[in-house]
Scaffold this motif. Structure first.
Motif, mmCIF file in Angstrom:
data_model
loop_
_atom_site.group_PDB
_atom_site.id
_atom_site.type_symbol
_atom_site.label_atom_id
_atom_site.label_comp_id
_atom_site.label_asym_id
_atom_site.label_seq_id
_atom_site.Cartn_x
_atom_site.Cartn_y
_atom_site.Cartn_z
ATOM 1 N N GLY A 39 0.868 -1.299 0.439
ATOM 2 C CA GLY A 39 0.133 0.253 0.042
ATOM 3 C C GLY A 39 0.680 1.310 -0.035
ATOM 4 O O GLY A 39 0.288 2.220 0.112
ATOM 5 N N GLY A 40 1.893 0.896 -0.209
ATOM 6 C CA GLY A 40 2.840 2.683 0.572
ATOM 7 C C GLY A 40 2.788 3.194 1.532
ATOM 8 O O GLY A 40 2.167 4.489 1.326
ATOM 9 N N TRP A 41 2.632 2.466 2.674
ATOM 10 C CA TRP A 41 2.307 3.053 4.101
ATOM 11 C C TRP A 41 3.004 4.066 4.061
ATOM 12 O O TRP A 41 4.423 4.063 4.262
ATOM 13 N N ASN A 42 2.725 5.824 4.595
ATOM 14 C CA ASN A 42 3.270 6.707 4.797
ATOM 15 C C ASN A 42 3.645 6.641 6.065
ATOM 16 O O ASN A 42 3.767 7.852 6.403
ATOM 17 N N GLY A 43 3.665 6.303 7.521
ATOM 18 C CA GLY A 43 3.448 5.696 8.990
ATOM 19 C C GLY A 43 2.799 6.824 9.235
ATOM 20 O O GLY A 43 2.481 6.579 10.610
ATOM 21 N N GLY A 44 1.927 6.844 8.474
ATOM 22 C CA GLY A 44 0.466 7.053 9.248
ATOM 23 C C GLY A 44 0.077 8.756 9.991
ATOM 24 O O GLY A 44 -0.325 9.334 10.643
ATOM 25 N N VAL A 45 1.147 9.401 8.758
ATOM 26 C CA VAL A 45 1.235 11.668 9.076
ATOM 27 C C VAL A 45 0.406 11.870 9.368
ATOM 28 O O VAL A 45 -0.530 11.725 8.433
ATOM 29 N N ALA A 46 0.317 12.652 10.075
ATOM 30 C CA ALA A 46 -1.058 13.952 9.528
ATOM 31 C C ALA A 46 -1.233 14.316 8.415
ATOM 32 O O ALA A 46 -0.506 14.249 7.522
ATOM 33 N N GLY A 47 -2.227 14.145 7.956
ATOM 34 C CA GLY A 47 -3.101 14.671 6.454
ATOM 35 C C GLY A 47 -2.813 13.842 6.069
ATOM 36 O O GLY A 47 -3.141 14.003 5.076
ATOM 37 N N GLY A 48 -1.837 12.907 6.317
ATOM 38 C CA GLY A 48 -1.733 11.712 4.759
ATOM 39 C C GLY A 48 -2.778 10.984 4.677
ATOM 40 O O GLY A 48 -2.864 9.982 3.298
ATOM 41 N N GLY A 49 -3.786 10.733 5.510
ATOM 42 C CA GLY A 49 -5.002 9.925 4.929
ATOM 43 C C GLY A 49 -4.872 8.128 4.589
ATOM 44 O O GLY A 49 -5.846 7.824 4.507
ATOM 45 N N GLN A 50 -3.906 8.162 5.581
ATOM 46 C CA GLN A 50 -3.782 6.806 5.520
ATOM 47 C C GLN A 50 -4.023 5.932 7.040
ATOM 48 O O GLN A 50 -3.384 6.686 7.994
ATOM 49 N N GLY A 51 -3.992 4.850 7.385
ATOM 50 C CA GLY A 51 -4.648 4.329 8.734
ATOM 51 C C GLY A 51 -4.654 2.385 8.399
ATOM 52 O O GLY A 51 -4.832 1.897 7.068
ATOM 53 N N ILE A 52 -3.864 2.105 9.765
ATOM 54 C CA ILE A 52 -4.164 0.145 9.003
ATOM 55 C C ILE A 52 -4.158 -0.358 10.750
ATOM 56 O O ILE A 52 -4.877 0.494 11.646
ATOM 57 N N ALA A 53 -4.976 -1.624 10.372
ATOM 58 C CA ALA A 53 -4.883 -2.530 11.208
ATOM 59 C C ALA A 53 -5.189 -3.670 11.528
ATOM 60 O O ALA A 53 -4.579 -4.148 10.154
ATOM 61 N N CYS A 54 -5.039 -4.273 12.457
ATOM 62 C CA CYS A 54 -4.454 -6.309 11.860
ATOM 63 C C CYS A 54 -5.854 -6.959 12.614
ATOM 64 O O CYS A 54 -6.673 -6.173 13.929
ATOM 65 N N HIS A 55 -6.090 -8.050 12.987
ATOM 66 C CA HIS A 55 -6.796 -9.078 13.254
ATOM 67 C C HIS A 55 -6.524 -10.499 12.990
ATOM 68 O O HIS A 55 -6.122 -10.776 12.000
ATOM 69 N N MET A 56 -6.785 -11.420 14.034
ATOM 70 C CA MET A 56 -6.714 -13.039 14.230
ATOM 71 C C MET A 56 -8.376 -13.636 14.066
ATOM 72 O O MET A 56 -8.389 -12.920 15.730
ATOM 73 N N MET A 57 -8.982 -14.626 13.475
ATOM 74 C CA MET A 57 -9.824 -15.407 14.299
ATOM 75 C C MET A 57 -9.700 -16.604 13.216
ATOM 76 O O MET A 57 -9.545 -16.429 12.586
ATOM 77 N N SER A 58 -10.689 -17.377 13.546
ATOM 78 C CA SER A 58 -10.604 -18.695 13.174
ATOM 79 C C SER A 58 -9.473 -19.469 12.587
ATOM 80 O O SER A 58 -9.304 -19.497 10.902
ATOM 81 N N GLY A 59 -7.850 -19.368 12.682
ATOM 82 C CA GLY A 59 -7.609 -19.726 12.366
ATOM 83 C C GLY A 59 -6.819 -18.590 11.120
ATOM 84 O O GLY A 59 -5.622 -18.988 10.343
ATOM 85 N N SER A 60 -7.176 -17.511 11.395
ATOM 86 C CA SER A 60 -6.977 -16.267 9.635
ATOM 87 C C SER A 60 -6.475 -15.430 10.430
ATOM 88 O O SER A 60 -5.891 -15.273 11.006
ATOM 89 N N TYR A 61 -5.022 -14.636 9.669
ATOM 90 C CA TYR A 61 -5.057 -13.931 9.704
ATOM 91 C C TYR A 61 -5.134 -12.823 8.504
ATOM 92 O O TYR A 61 -4.987 -13.000 7.818
ATOM 93 N N ILE A 62 -4.835 -11.297 9.294
ATOM 94 C CA ILE A 62 -5.237 -10.242 8.770
ATOM 95 C C ILE A 62 -4.497 -8.608 8.562
ATOM 96 O O ILE A 62 -5.055 -8.543 10.006
#
Length: 748
Positions: free
Chosen positions: A599-622
């Motif tokens: 995704g070309g992560w920009n570090g979540g800098v102010a004004g950059g408009g990017q966000g990230i999150a993760c989770h795991m369930m049912s033996g899967s990861y995302i």
């Protein structure tokens, strides 16, 4: 069938235990041998519970999981065909009938794990498995289709391959181990070949070896290929039959009205007005609902409008403010329970420096394209019901009980569903259709209107969360507390479908006991030494139900949004903040780094408009990275990049489809589709007013499926939980505003 409830957890299961010497021995005395209850044509041979083969060589996989669009009619046959050595072009699928060999004991164990803890010692899991099988508890939910039935379909394919090879070897007078099946042909490795269909009569006469050999070679395997779905051609050309496509001689159509949300009872109708509508046939009513039958559904629904039914609702009329107040009140309730705990949080939380936040989620509607529907035919001899059902055994039993018939007199045809998201775990439409058919003495097709489908929805429950954490040096989270006030939707669902409780009765009963299922996903995947998760059950007056992702859909929003807040307080870039705590979860860490790189992560800098999150369930990861921006002066999600590790997937393309569908489903929930209530009715009763994203509004979407040799994980729900917090985090990056409520744009 006896419903599984807390009342039988000991008494009923311990019948005979004292005389027999214990719980396991008592259960062991019960009959345990089951044979397939499948019909076969004269040219077919049965190879166990999951496979039929005919003389033409057609491979018919018998699938016990409902096809809801998730691909179970393809994935399970693909596992079987791969192990058998079949030609994919010869593979067909048939829904399984109700029977003990098709019980989903894995899901039953997961949903009833609390009951296992109450049973005697190590016998708990055994008792749950045996109970599920012996009562033929068939369920499609919880991302369990491949996890539960994949190994069984692999064994079915291996068994058939061995038997066919033995039949060919006997003809050739060679060891059967020297034979194999390649592209649907049985071969001895030389030039000799037999078509599978030529050997079926002889093959079933042989015995299987004590140890069933599985395929070891990797060439020419069907597993891992993006094979075309078996259900797609029929869906494209319109030949696939849904419950609304069933046509029976002399059939009439029905529409139904059940009143507002709550304890509603029918008060009055205008029968004379309904009779004026052309095509009117008959009115059928109970104290809870009224239905009108017509020569077509339009006439039935038009007559129902003219009937103008009026309902009395007992008690205070439900509204959104009352729901919110009930959730807050739950934090002071006595039924709260600490469900997860590690370390010594109390000592860590002594003193100042505690960071706290509160979050809210509104009820989330299902909004499947296909509303609740069923077709029924009832005679003196028995009943037939065509219904999309995720729990066909319970649906059949409910129809039988409503009609006063033995279960054996009811035949249920489980149809493909036009979407569900767990709504079709409930079966009220099937019961209603059967009662109407008995009354009018003609086959009936009952379909709820869209408004009725929304009014009577059992939405994902609303929830409030109070979160607190303490940071140490280097941004280490020393202590973490999550308190969730919410109904237990799965407890309510089970009480309705298995124990036959009315919706409000189930809702009130579930509010008396804390439930792990109401906070599933609430334990974050991070290495936090001191942690607690508490559930505060809430009686909100609104019946709730299973939903795609269930409680993980809101607990992930709580935890991953709060993680971003803590990263900001610690002054650490959000992805690095997560990675430093994922030493024990390398698969999730890889998902994060992959999504960030793609995704070309920009570090979540102010004004950059990017966000990230993760989770795991049912033996899967995302991990999900979102880019938000402004479109036409409005906030919009522009891009979604996800990386998922779902184990060894037999059909990667279907896995990607399901993850994409989950992401869009979660996107819709985050940006709209909330169920507001006023005067015991939803504030929105039209699909077009619910804020569902249109195709043109769906952002650019990338899903990277990480290759993995781990056991297969669930794919149907993993895309849902992480998308909402990723969007919230992206909008914070864009606007500087923390959004702590779902749907998100209500805060802007």
């Amino acid at each position: 069938m006896t419903a599984f409830s807390a009342q039988i957890s000991r008494r009923s299961l311990l019948v005979g235990a004292a005389a027999g010497g214990g719980l396991i021995l008592a259960w062991g005395l019960w009959p345990r041998h089951y044979t397939p209850n499948l019909d076969t044509r004269a040219d077919e041979q049965l190879f166990g519970a999951y496979l039929k083969i005919d003389r033409a060589g057609q491979i018919i996989a018998v699938v016990p999981q409902a096809e809801l669009g998730q691909g179970s009619f393809t994935i399970l046959p693909q596992i079987l065909a791969d192990e058998l050595g079949a030609d994919w072009r010869t593979v067909a699928v048939q829904p399984a009938p109700i029977g003990p060999l098709y019980a989903n004991s894995l899901l039953f164990e997961e949903w009833r794990a609390g009951d296992a803890a109450q049973l005697a010692g190590r016998a708990g899991d055994y008792v749950l498995r045996e109970y599920a099988v012996r009562n033929a508890i068939m369920l499609t939910a919880g991302s369990t289709s491949a996890r539960m039935f994949g190994p069984l379909f692999q064994q079915a394919g291996a068994a058939a391959r061995v038997l066919l090879c033995k039949a060919a070897a006997a003809r050739w007078d060679v060891p059967w181990e020297s034979c194999d099946i390649v592209d649907g042909l049985v071969t001895d490795g030389d030039k000799r070949r037999y078509k599978i269909g030529e050997l079926i009569e002889e093959a079933v006469r042989f015995d299987l070896p004590d140890i069933l050999p599985l395929r070891q070679n990797s060439e020419g395997r069907l597993a891992g290929q993006d094979l075309p779905r078996l259900d797609t051609p029929a869906k494209v050309d319109g030949s696939a039959n849904y419950a609304a496509d069933v046509r029976l001689p002399d059939m009439v159509f029905a529409s139904i009205r059940q009143g507002p949300v709550g304890n509603a009872r029918l008060k009055s109708i205008k029968e004379a007005e309904a009779r004026k509508v052309q095509g009117f046939v008959k009115i059928v009513q109970t104290d809870r609902w009224v239905a009108v039958c017509g020569t077509n559904w339009w006439a039935a629904n038009k007559a129902l409008d003219a009937l103008d039914p009026v309902f009395d609702v007992e008690g205070v009329l439900i509204h959104s403010g009352r729901i919110e107040a009930a959730l807050e009140k739950a934090f002071d309730g006595s039924a709260a329970r600490r469900l997860y705990s590690r370390g010594d949080l109390k000592s860590v939380f002594d003193g100042a420096g505690i960071h706290a936040s509160e979050f809210q989620v509104a009820p989330a509607l299902h909004l499947a394209l296909e509303p609740m529907v069923a077709t029924a035919r009832v005679t003196d001899e028995g009943a037939e019901v065509w219904i999309p059902s995720q729990a066909p055994t319970f649906a059949r039993n409910a129809v039988a009980q409503a009609l006063g018939m033995p279960e054996s007199a009811v035949t249920l045809y489980s149809m493909m569903a036009g979407g569900s998201f767990d709504r079709k775990l409930d079966h009220e439409a099937g019961v209603q259709a059967a009662l109407i058919a008995r009354d009018v003495k003609r086959p009936v097709q009952l379909m709820w209107s869209r408004a009725e489908d929304i009014i009577q929805d059992r939405p994902r429950p609303p929830a409030h969360a109070r979160m607190a954490a303490r940071l140490g040096r280097g941004g280490v989270i020393r202590g973490w507390s999550l308190k969730v006030a919410a109904p237990s939707a799965l407890a309510e669902t089970w009480a309705r479908i298995a124990d036959g409780e009315e919706p409000l009765q189930a809702s009130s009963g579930a509010a008396k006991k804390a439930d792990r299922r109401a906070v599933s996903g609430g334990v974050p995947p991070y290495a936090i030494e001191n942690l607690v998760v508490d559930h505060y059950p809430a009686d909100i007056g609104l019946p709730t139900g299973g939903w795609r992702g269930n409680a993980d859909s809101y607990t992930a929003f709580f935890t991953e949004s709060f993680i971003d807040e803590l990263a900001s307080i610690a002054g650490i870039e959000p992805m690095s903040f997560r990675i430093q705590m994922l030493g024990g979860q390398p698969r999730l860490a890889r998902c994060l780094t992959t999504a960030a790189a793609l995704g070309g992560w920009n570090g979540g800098v102010a004004g950059g408009g990017q966000g990230i999150a993760c989770h795991m369930m049912s033996g899967s990861y995302i991990a999900v990275m979102v880019e938000a921006g402004l479109s036409g002066g409005k906030l919009a999600v522009k891009r979604i990049v996800a990386a998922a590790d779902c184990g060894d997937q037999v059909n990667p393309d279907i896995a990607r489809q399901q993850i994409e569908g989950g992401l869009i489903f979660g996107l819709a929930s985050a940006m709209g589709t909330a169920g507001g209530y006023q005067n015991a009715l939803p504030t929105t009763m039209r699909m077009g007013e619910t804020g569902l994203p249109r195709l043109a509004e769906v952002p650019d979407l990338t899903v990277e499926l990480i290759a993995s040799n781990a056991p297969v994980g669930g794919i149907g729900e993993i895309g849902v939980p992480a998308i909402a917090p990723a969007i919230a985090n992206a909008l914070h990056s864009l606007t500087g505003q923390r959004l702590r409520s779902l749907p998100l744009l209500g805060d802007i």
